[in-house]
Design an enzyme around this catalytic site. Structure first.
Site: not given
Lengths: 308, 308
Positions: A216, A218, A221, A248
């Site tokens: 991930s 931020g 994407g 999450d």
């Protein structure tokens, strides 16, 4: 059902103050409490997507009792294992004007060998009903650093696909047990592999044992290095808001796409849309369902051709 | 016995962190919890001095249950009145290196009119056994600002000497009901009277209704304006340490001296020695018994001759 494991489940407390000033006294304007820990957040998003979800891990003491009381009316089923110690609190102190947040995280209760054995027995039973399992977050004191590797192997033995979302040494050890999927962020991936170049680092993490690595990134994407190829999925525009729980929600999207047997590009789009819709939601850790439906068809997924 | 009233009793939580940095994430090294609120602190010091002490006020919800569990093994008797709301927490975040403390105080539960009526009934019964009563601290939401005035009048009706230790409007209203003793600090006294000159302000507070005013002046000890004269009591040398609870220990010293019928100079010496021994103690809100015995004979008490 989809099982999520949160060995260090927490009561998440949010204090709102005008502005936090070190060494001053503050009157707390607003107090909010919710059941927390990464696996609990994942299970709530899964339930909102229509999946049956079950949470396990540990809960104990008066804080654990509050956590379970708050969990009871929610959709995920509570299969937390009771312990003698007291579950931890996490405290987010939010400055009212700016929204800036100061985080104070308790370490968590010490889990005894007998409690760990009780958990393993419950985990094996739950795996029999599970279509997928996610192992989420930090390890409480008393749990050996190879615990996630043990849980990955048991999931394999039960033929249940397993996603690992943790950091540091538990991630390093867990990856060696060959989980189906890991979802580190850029910092966790760099700490694991020594490389800040996401594609290089994701490939390195695959060589260390993970079948698939979804990093991930931020606002950029996610980048997925899978046995079938490499894809990057990005939101149509940067989103502004509270990133708490965005990772999450991405995990929930990946699990949801896995059990729905979606092709990788659609799985990644689901993960990125959920993650962005979580940043946009006013309450930390929730996702904005309307924003999700709006974003989903607008996520750009591009295949990256592997270097020779 | 000596009764202390803490309408807004609290669970005092202390977090130790390396250093608090706004908008950063912190791992809490140590978590400590103790039953708190001014009246509970006063009652603990009274018990340590050999007095039977009883605490009343309100406790409710999971935080109230923890507070009562922690109180149970201690010397003060628990006569807290149960409420539907949840007792408040106070959080002290202590920087490990410097000892500097950042305080975050929750507001407290809303008390219903029926719960207030239940408290008044219990308070009247407890007064029948009390040799003195102390009314301590802030008012929780739902309690009218004239509550302390009401409690002062009921203590008078039961012929029990009453000490009031609060601030702001509850102090202003409470003083008008003519308590036997108020113990403001310099700031509270200045807010009440508009004067920062302690003797002038203490005399003004007496004119407003307090029979005796004992102003706590931090390192300068206390100044007492009584019907019998004016005294100042000061420690032999400035003491360094954590001032948390020093004012509560002074209240305990004044109550102890009252029921022991000590003359004013000895009462004040007891209050100042306890207060200084609290600053010197390693744990916030405790007092160092050895330091107390050492300081007691060395407190300087001087009578101030009234201006014509």
């Amino acid at each position: 059902m989809i099982l999520t494991v949160t060995l260090n489940a927490a009561l998440d407390i949010t204090y709102t103050v005008p502005a936090l000033t070190p060494h001053a006294s503050h009157r707390v304007r607003e107090v909010r409490e919710r059941p927390g820990g990464k696996g609990l957040n994942v299970a709530r998003v899964l339930a909102a997507l229509g999946h049956e979800s079950v949470v396990t891990g540990f809960a104990g003491g008066p804080v654990g009792a509050v956590l379970r009381d708050l969990l009871a009316p929610l959709a995920p089923h509570d299969a937390l294992v009771p312990i003698a110690g007291t579950s931890r609190r996490t405290l987010a102190v939010v400055d009212d004007a700016s929204g800036d947040t100061t985080q104070l995280n308790e370490t968590g209760p010490t889990v005894s060998p007998a409690e760990w054995a009780a958990f393993l027995s419950s985990y094996d039973s739950l795996l029999r009903e599970a279509r997928a399992v996610a192992l989420c977050g930090s390890l409480p004191p008393g749990i050996h650093v190879g615990a996630y590797a043990q849980l990955v192997r048991r999931a394999h033995a039960a033929d249940v696909p397993v996603l690992l979302d943790t950091s540091g040494e538990p991630l390093r050890r867990g990856i060696a047990a060959r989980p189906d999927l890991v979802k580190p962020n850029a910092d966790e991936l760099a700490r694991l592999t020594g490389s800040r170049e996401p594609l290089r680092a994701a490939r390195d993490a695959r060589r260390r044992g993970a079948h698939t690595v979804v990093a991930s990134l931020g606002p950029d994407g996610v980048l997925a290095a899978t046995p079938e190829g490499v894809w990057q999925a990005t939101p149509p525009a940067p989103v502004k808001g509270n990133p708490t729980g965005a990772g999450d929600s991405a995990v929930a999207g990946l699990l949801s796409g896995l059990v729905d047997r979606l092709p990788w590009p659609e799985r990644l789009a689901r993960a990125v849309a959920l993650s962005a819709a979580t940043v946009l939601a006013p309450a930390a850790g929730e996702f904005d369902a309307v924003a999700y439906e709006d974003l989903l068809p607008r996520i750009a997924v591009t295949e990256r051709v592997a270097a020779a």
